[in-house]
Enzyme design. Structure first.
Site, PDB file in Angstrom:
ATOM      1  NE  ARG A  98      -2.758   0.943   3.481  1.00 49.25           N
ATOM      2  CZ  ARG A  98      -2.801   2.093   4.164  1.00 49.25           C
ATOM      3  NH1 ARG A  98      -3.218   3.201   3.558  1.00 49.25           N
ATOM      4  NH2 ARG A  98      -2.444   2.158   5.416  1.00 49.25           N
ATOM      5  CE1 TYR A 151     -16.444  10.681 -16.439  1.00 47.61           C
ATOM      6  CE2 TYR A 151     -15.249  10.973 -14.375  1.00 47.61           C
ATOM      7  CZ  TYR A 151     -16.070  10.217 -15.191  1.00 47.61           C
ATOM      8  OH  TYR A 151     -16.528   9.004 -14.756  1.00 47.61           O
ATOM      9  CG  ASP A 223      -8.215  14.838 -16.603  1.00 48.05           C
ATOM     10  OD1 ASP A 223      -7.506  14.143 -17.360  1.00 48.05           O
ATOM     11  OD2 ASP A 223      -9.234  14.397 -16.028  1.00 48.05           O
ATOM     12  CE  LYS A 248     -11.991   6.614 -19.285  1.00 49.60           C
ATOM     13  NZ  LYS A 248     -11.769   6.847 -17.858  1.00 49.60           N
TER      14      LYS A 248
END
Length: 443
Positions: A98, A151, A223, A248
Site C-alpha cells: 500500500r 468530466y 487533466d 484510458k
C-alpha cells in the site's frame, strides 16, 4: 538481502545528518522513488524510447527483460525499513505494498519520464487521482476554479463534495480567460482544467491559464487524459500537476482501472499520503498491465490521432450529421488555438446526429465495428452518448448550458483501419431514421 539496493536512490542521503533536503521545506530530492534496479533515462530521450525502457525493473538475480510482478502485500523488515519508519520516509523503501512496491515504482517512473518530470503516483482509478490531488493541495476555507464541462465525475466531486469539505468552487467557461481571471479570489488555491474537455473537445489555453495561476499564487492542475504526453506535456506549458485516468489511453487496452498524478516530488509526496489515507493504491498486477500498455503509447496515439482526424473530416461532410467537434476542423471554437502546443489532438470525435437522441441510438445500433460502450482510449473503437453515460448525472438544463445537445455521440477511435471505420460509420448513418420533430422538441 542487499539493503542498499532495496531502497530508493537518495534514501541513504536523507539519513545523513548533513543532508541538504531532509527536514527542509525547500528540499530537493532525487526523482522517483526509483531503486538502483529501475532503469532511469534522461527526459531528453524520445517518447518512443522512454515508453519502452524508462522505469523497467532490471532484476539482478534472473536478468528478466520485463518488469516482474511483485505480487506481495508486504516485504521483510530490515534496518532500512526501520530507518524509513523513524525518518518518515516510508515511500522510499519497499515495506508494504500500500505504501509502495517495485512494480509500482516501475510504472510511476515511466509515466513521469513521458510527462517530462520528476515523480508520479499511480492510483486505483482516475477519480482517485483527482480526488487525492484536490484534497491534498487545498485547505478548508480555500477556493477552487474549474469548468462547467469537466468530466461528470469530476464535476460531481467539485460541486457536491467540495462545499461540505469547506472548499468553494467557481465554474467558468474553460476557454474564457477573462472569466477565469475574474473568478480569482485572495483565497484561490487551485485551478483545475482539462487539456481537451469531455465530451465537446473544447481546448482551454493551458499556457495562458498557467500565467493566471502564477499571478494568483495558485496551483494549476490539468487533466491530460484526452491528449496524453504524446500530444501535449502541460508541465512544459506551466501547469504544476498533471492527472490522468490511466484506464484510458495510458493503459490503452480496456483491461484495467487506474489513475496517475504527475509533477514535482514535493507535490507528489503530499498527494501520495492523501492516496494512502483514501486507500487508493494501485495493486501490483494492474501496475504491470499499465506499464506494459504504456510501451506502445506513442504508436497507438499516432494511429488514433490519424483515425480521429479522418473520421472528423468524413462526418463533417455527411448530411445526417448536424455538427462535428474536433480541433482539426478549425472554426470559431478553435480560432485562438495555440497549435504549436499540440503534437496531435487525440482519438476523440464528438458529433450530433440529426434527429436527436432517438436517431443517435438508432445509428449506434447499426454500427458493426465499434463497441457501444462507455470509456475511451483503448485499441478498439468505442461509441457512446454522454447524455446517458458520462454526463447522465447532469440535468437537461446543465447539459444544454455546456453544449451537450440531443443526438450528441462521443466516438473514441481505436487503431483499426480508418477506411473500415469510415465505411461502417457511413453505412450506419445512411440507414438511420430521421425524426426532425424529436430533435426540435429536445433542443
Amino acid at each position: 538481502m542487499d539493503n542498499y539496493n532495496r531502497a530508493a536512490i537518495g534514501f541513504e542521503e536523507g539519513r545523513n545528518s548533513d543532508a541538504h533536503w531532509f527536514n527542509d521545506l525547500t528540499r530537493s530530492r532525487f526523482a522517483g522513488p526509483v531503486s538502483a534496479q529501475h532503469r532511469f533515462l534522461s527526459r531528453d530521450v524520445s517518447p518512443e524510447t522512454l515508453a519502452v525502457h524508462a522505469g523497467t525493473y532490471q532484476d539482478p538475480i534472473t536478468g528478466s527483460v520485463g518488469t516482474p510482478i511483485f505480487q506481495t502485500s508486504t516485504f521483510l523488515l530490515d534496518e532500512s525499513s526501520y530507518a524509513a519508519f523513524s525518518d518518515g520516509a516510508i515511500r522510499d523503501v519497499p515495506i508494504y505494498t500500500r505504501y509502495g512496491n517495485p512494480t509500482q515504482w516501475s510504472v510511476q517512473e515511466k509515466i513521469a519520464a513521458l510527462e517530462g518530470t520528476r515523480s508520479s503516483v499511480v492510483t486505483s482509478s482516475g477519480m482517485s487521482a483527482i480526488a487525492s490531488t484536490i484534497y491534498a493541495l487545498t485547505n478548508a476555507g480555500s477556493h477552487i476554479i474549474s469548468a462547467y464541462d469537466v468530466y461528470g465525475g469530476t464535476y460531481n466531486l467539485l460541486h457536491e463534495d467540495m462545499p461540505s469539505a469547506g472548499r468553494e468552487v467557481s465554474f467558468v467557461d474553460p476557454t474564457d480567460l477573462d472569466a477565469i481571471r475574474a473568478a480569482v479570489r485572495p483565497e484561490t488555491q487551485l485551478l483545475f482544467f482539462e487539456t481537451l474537455t469531455n465530451p465537446l473537445l473544447k481546448a482551454p489555453p493551458i499556457r495562458e491559464i498557467a500565467r493566471i495561476a502564477d499571478e494568483a499564487n495558485a496551483l494549476l492542475v490539468v487533466d491530460n487524459t484526452f491528449l496524453t504526453p504524446v500530444n501535449m506535456r502541460p508541465l512544459d506549458l506551466g501547469a504544476h500537476i498533471v492527472v490522468h485516468s490511466a484506464t484510458k489511453y495510458l493503459g490503452g487496452h480496456s483491461d484495467l482501472t487506474a489513475g496517475a498524478v504527475v509533477g514535482r516530488r514535493k507535490f507528489l509526496d503530499r498527494i501520495w499520503t492523501q492516496v494512502l489515507r483514501f486507500g487508493g493504491t494501485l495493486e501490483p498486477l494492474a501496475c504491470f498491465l499499465l506499464e506494459r500498455g504504456l510501451k506502445t503509447l506513442p504508436l497507438r496515439i499516432r494511429a488514433q490521432n490519424d483515425n480521429a482526424r479522418e473520421i472528423a473530416r468524413f462526418l463533417a461532410g455527411h448530411e445526417r450529421v448536424a455538427a462535428v467537434h474536433h480541433p482539426d476542423l478549425g472554426g470559431d471554437r478553435y480560432a485562438g488555438l495555440a497549435r504549436e502546443d499540440y503534437r496531435g489532438y487525440g482519438g476523440m470525435v464528438s458529433f450530433e446526429v440529426r434527429g436527436g437522441d432517438k436517431a443517435a441510438l438508432d445509428f449506434m445500433s447499426r454500427l458493426t465495428i465499434p463497441h457501444v460502450a462507455t470509456s475511451l482510449g483503448g485499441v478498439e473503437s468505442l461509441v457512446s452518448m454522454p447524455s446517458n453515460t458520462s454526463h447522465s448525472s447532469l440535468t437537461s438544463r446543465q447539459r444544454s448550458l455546456i453544449g451537450i445537445h440531443p443526438g450528441l455521440v462521443r466516438f473514441s477511435a481505436g487503431i483499426e483501419n480508418a477506411a473500415d471505420l469510415i465505411r461502417d460509420l457511413g453505412s450506419a448513418l445512411d440507414a438511420t431514421g430521421l425524426d426532425a420533430t424529436d430533435e426540435e422538441q429536445q433542443r
